[in-house]
Design a protein around this motif. Structure first.
Motif, PDB file in Angstrom:
ATOM      1  N   ASN A  27     -13.582  -6.800  -0.316  1.00 46.39           N
ATOM      2  CA  ASN A  27     -14.824  -6.144  -0.714  1.00 46.39           C
ATOM      3  C   ASN A  27     -14.465  -4.825  -1.375  1.00 46.39           C
ATOM      4  N   PHE A  28     -15.403  -4.220  -2.046  1.00 49.14           N
ATOM      5  CA  PHE A  28     -15.103  -3.017  -2.825  1.00 49.14           C
ATOM      6  C   PHE A  28     -14.961  -1.759  -1.973  1.00 49.14           C
ATOM      7  N   LEU A  29     -15.264  -1.842  -0.682  1.00 48.00           N
ATOM      8  CA  LEU A  29     -15.056  -0.697   0.208  1.00 48.00           C
ATOM      9  C   LEU A  29     -13.725  -0.787   0.950  1.00 48.00           C
ATOM     10  N   CYS A  30     -13.096  -1.925   0.924  1.00 48.04           N
ATOM     11  CA  CYS A  30     -11.838  -2.142   1.626  1.00 48.04           C
ATOM     12  C   CYS A  30     -10.751  -1.241   1.021  1.00 48.04           C
ATOM     13  N   TYR A  31     -10.126  -0.400   1.853  1.00 46.47           N
ATOM     14  CA  TYR A  31      -9.110   0.525   1.331  1.00 46.47           C
ATOM     15  C   TYR A  31      -7.879  -0.200   0.817  1.00 46.47           C
ATOM     16  N   THR A  32      -7.506  -1.330   1.446  1.00 45.69           N
ATOM     17  CA  THR A  32      -6.322  -2.045   0.968  1.00 45.69           C
ATOM     18  C   THR A  32      -6.607  -2.672  -0.394  1.00 45.69           C
ATOM     19  N   CYS A  33      -7.832  -3.159  -0.579  1.00 52.15           N
ATOM     20  CA  CYS A  33      -8.204  -3.737  -1.877  1.00 52.15           C
ATOM     21  C   CYS A  33      -8.255  -2.648  -2.943  1.00 52.15           C
ATOM     22  N   ASN A  52      -0.454 -13.540 -23.555  1.00 53.03           N
ATOM     23  CA  ASN A  52      -1.720 -14.271 -23.705  1.00 53.03           C
ATOM     24  C   ASN A  52      -2.308 -14.653 -22.346  1.00 53.03           C
ATOM     25  N   VAL A  53      -2.371 -13.663 -21.447  1.00 48.66           N
ATOM     26  CA  VAL A  53      -2.867 -13.864 -20.088  1.00 48.66           C
ATOM     27  C   VAL A  53      -3.980 -12.857 -19.807  1.00 48.66           C
ATOM     28  N   ARG A  54      -5.034 -13.323 -19.147  1.00 46.17           N
ATOM     29  CA  ARG A  54      -6.129 -12.452 -18.717  1.00 46.17           C
ATOM     30  C   ARG A  54      -5.851 -11.987 -17.299  1.00 46.17           C
ATOM     31  N   LEU A  55      -6.265 -10.762 -16.968  1.00 47.02           N
ATOM     32  CA  LEU A  55      -6.173 -10.240 -15.602  1.00 47.02           C
ATOM     33  C   LEU A  55      -7.601  -9.990 -15.132  1.00 47.02           C
ATOM     34  N   ILE A  56      -7.980 -10.673 -14.059  1.00 46.83           N
ATOM     35  CA  ILE A  56      -9.364 -10.669 -13.596  1.00 46.83           C
ATOM     36  C   ILE A  56      -9.411 -10.369 -12.104  1.00 46.83           C
ATOM     37  N   VAL A  57     -10.303  -9.463 -11.717  1.00 47.76           N
ATOM     38  CA  VAL A  57     -10.573  -9.192 -10.306  1.00 47.76           C
ATOM     39  C   VAL A  57     -11.980  -9.682 -10.014  1.00 47.76           C
ATOM     40  N   ILE A  58     -12.141 -10.360  -8.872  1.00 46.08           N
ATOM     41  CA  ILE A  58     -13.457 -10.825  -8.444  1.00 46.08           C
ATOM     42  C   ILE A  58     -13.729 -10.277  -7.046  1.00 46.08           C
ATOM     43  N   GLY A  59     -14.880  -9.643  -6.912  1.00 52.81           N
ATOM     44  CA  GLY A  59     -15.331  -9.142  -5.613  1.00 52.81           C
ATOM     45  C   GLY A  59     -16.508  -9.975  -5.147  1.00 52.81           C
ATOM     46  N   GLY A 115      -7.056   4.814   6.195  1.00 59.17           N
ATOM     47  CA  GLY A 115      -7.697   3.949   5.204  1.00 59.17           C
ATOM     48  C   GLY A 115      -9.077   3.510   5.649  1.00 59.17           C
ATOM     49  N   SER A 116      -9.218   3.157   6.928  1.00 58.95           N
ATOM     50  CA  SER A 116     -10.517   2.729   7.456  1.00 58.95           C
ATOM     51  C   SER A 116     -11.526   3.869   7.434  1.00 58.95           C
ATOM     52  N   ILE A 117     -11.083   5.065   7.774  1.00 62.35           N
ATOM     53  CA  ILE A 117     -11.972   6.231   7.746  1.00 62.35           C
ATOM     54  C   ILE A 117     -12.449   6.488   6.316  1.00 62.35           C
ATOM     55  N   ARG A 118     -11.537   6.409   5.348  1.00 60.88           N
ATOM     56  CA  ARG A 118     -11.923   6.613   3.941  1.00 60.88           C
ATOM     57  C   ARG A 118     -12.930   5.556   3.483  1.00 60.88           C
ATOM     58  N   SER A 119     -12.716   4.302   3.886  1.00 54.47           N
ATOM     59  CA  SER A 119     -13.644   3.228   3.520  1.00 54.47           C
ATOM     60  C   SER A 119     -15.035   3.493   4.085  1.00 54.47           C
ATOM     61  N   MET A 120     -15.092   3.892   5.355  1.00 52.61           N
ATOM     62  CA  MET A 120     -16.389   4.190   5.981  1.00 52.61           C
ATOM     63  C   MET A 120     -17.059   5.368   5.282  1.00 52.61           C
ATOM     64  N   TRP A 121     -16.274   6.394   4.946  1.00 50.17           N
ATOM     65  CA  TRP A 121     -16.830   7.564   4.263  1.00 50.17           C
ATOM     66  C   TRP A 121     -17.419   7.164   2.905  1.00 50.17           C
ATOM     67  N   ARG A 122     -16.699   6.322   2.159  1.00 49.29           N
ATOM     68  CA  ARG A 122     -17.220   5.864   0.867  1.00 49.29           C
ATOM     69  C   ARG A 122     -18.508   5.070   1.058  1.00 49.29           C
ATOM     70  N   ALA A 123     -18.572   4.281   2.128  1.00 53.28           N
ATOM     71  CA  ALA A 123     -19.786   3.493   2.401  1.00 53.28           C
ATOM     72  C   ALA A 123     -20.966   4.412   2.710  1.00 53.28           C
ATOM     73  N   ASP A 130     -24.334   0.348   1.535  1.00 54.23           N
ATOM     74  CA  ASP A 130     -24.167  -1.027   1.991  1.00 54.23           C
ATOM     75  C   ASP A 130     -22.676  -1.322   2.061  1.00 54.23           C
ATOM     76  N   PHE A 131     -22.335  -2.414   2.681  1.00 49.06           N
ATOM     77  CA  PHE A 131     -20.926  -2.714   2.887  1.00 49.06           C
ATOM     78  C   PHE A 131     -20.333  -3.573   1.784  1.00 49.06           C
TER      79      PHE A 131
END
Length: 188
Positions: A27-33, A52-59, A115-123, A130-131
């Motif tokens: 998810n976009f709040l996950c610090y490891t992601c 000739n390669v695309r780089l794609i991230v999906i959340g 990392g978890s504290i930073r994720s919660m703060w961003r949320a 939202d999460f």
């Protein structure tokens, strides 16, 4: 999948014409992601173009979170969301943490507590409290295309089980990147 402007695009269209590296994040709040995507942002567009390669991230959140996450991470390649997690489910991506927590992504710099504290703060301080997806959802990485060809598939066992980016780049035929801040020593 849905793009940053809310337009729906068939998943197959992402790799139908040419090879694509597709990274699914928890998810976009996950610090490891976040830290993994910060390193994906360091992959030069020129490296992808010459292979000739695309780089794609999906959340798995609402498309409204794509642009802020790209700004936060410096990621300028393609990003989409799968808000209902249909592709995550189809690919069999896991929910919950696996048993092998000894696996450690070389792209994660923060320790678990900080990392978890930073994720919660961003949320809590984000514009939409939202999460941004199911916090138990795990991600993965694939190399697909062109067409229905699957070159590589890795389903993350836990939040630290990311495939090293240079491994994916090599498997896709893309030049690798120096992710350390140390200067490279060249023997002459």
């Amino acid at each position: 999948v849905v793009d940053a402007d809310g337009r729906s695009i068939p998943f197959k269209a992402l790799f139908g014409e040419r090879k694509a590296i597709v990274v699914f994040v928890r998810n976009f709040l996950c610090y490891t992601c976040k830290e993994y995507v910060e390193d994906l942002a360091k992959v030069p567009k020129a490296f992808l173009q010459e292979a000739n390669v695309r780089l794609i991230v999906i959340g798995q959140s609402s498309y409204h979170h794509i642009k802020p996450f790209c700004t936060l991470t410096g990621y300028a390649h393609e990003m989409y969301v799968d808000p209902q997690r249909e592709i995550y489910k189809t690919l069999g991506m896991k929910r919950g943490e696996g048993n092998n927590v000894s696996v450690r992504s070389p792209h994660v710099k923060s320790n678990t507590l900080l990392g978890s504290i930073r994720s919660m703060w961003r949320a809590m301080t984000g514009p939409a409290f939202d999460f941004q997806g199911d916090p138990a959802q795990q991600g993965g990485a694939l190399i697909l295309g062109p067409g229905n060809e699957v070159h590589f598939l890795h389903l993350d066992k836990n939040r630290l089980d990311h495939v090293p980016i240079n491994t994916i780049l090599q498997l896709a035929g893309v030049r690798t990147v120096n992710f350390t801040n140390k200067p490279q020593i060249i023997d002459i």
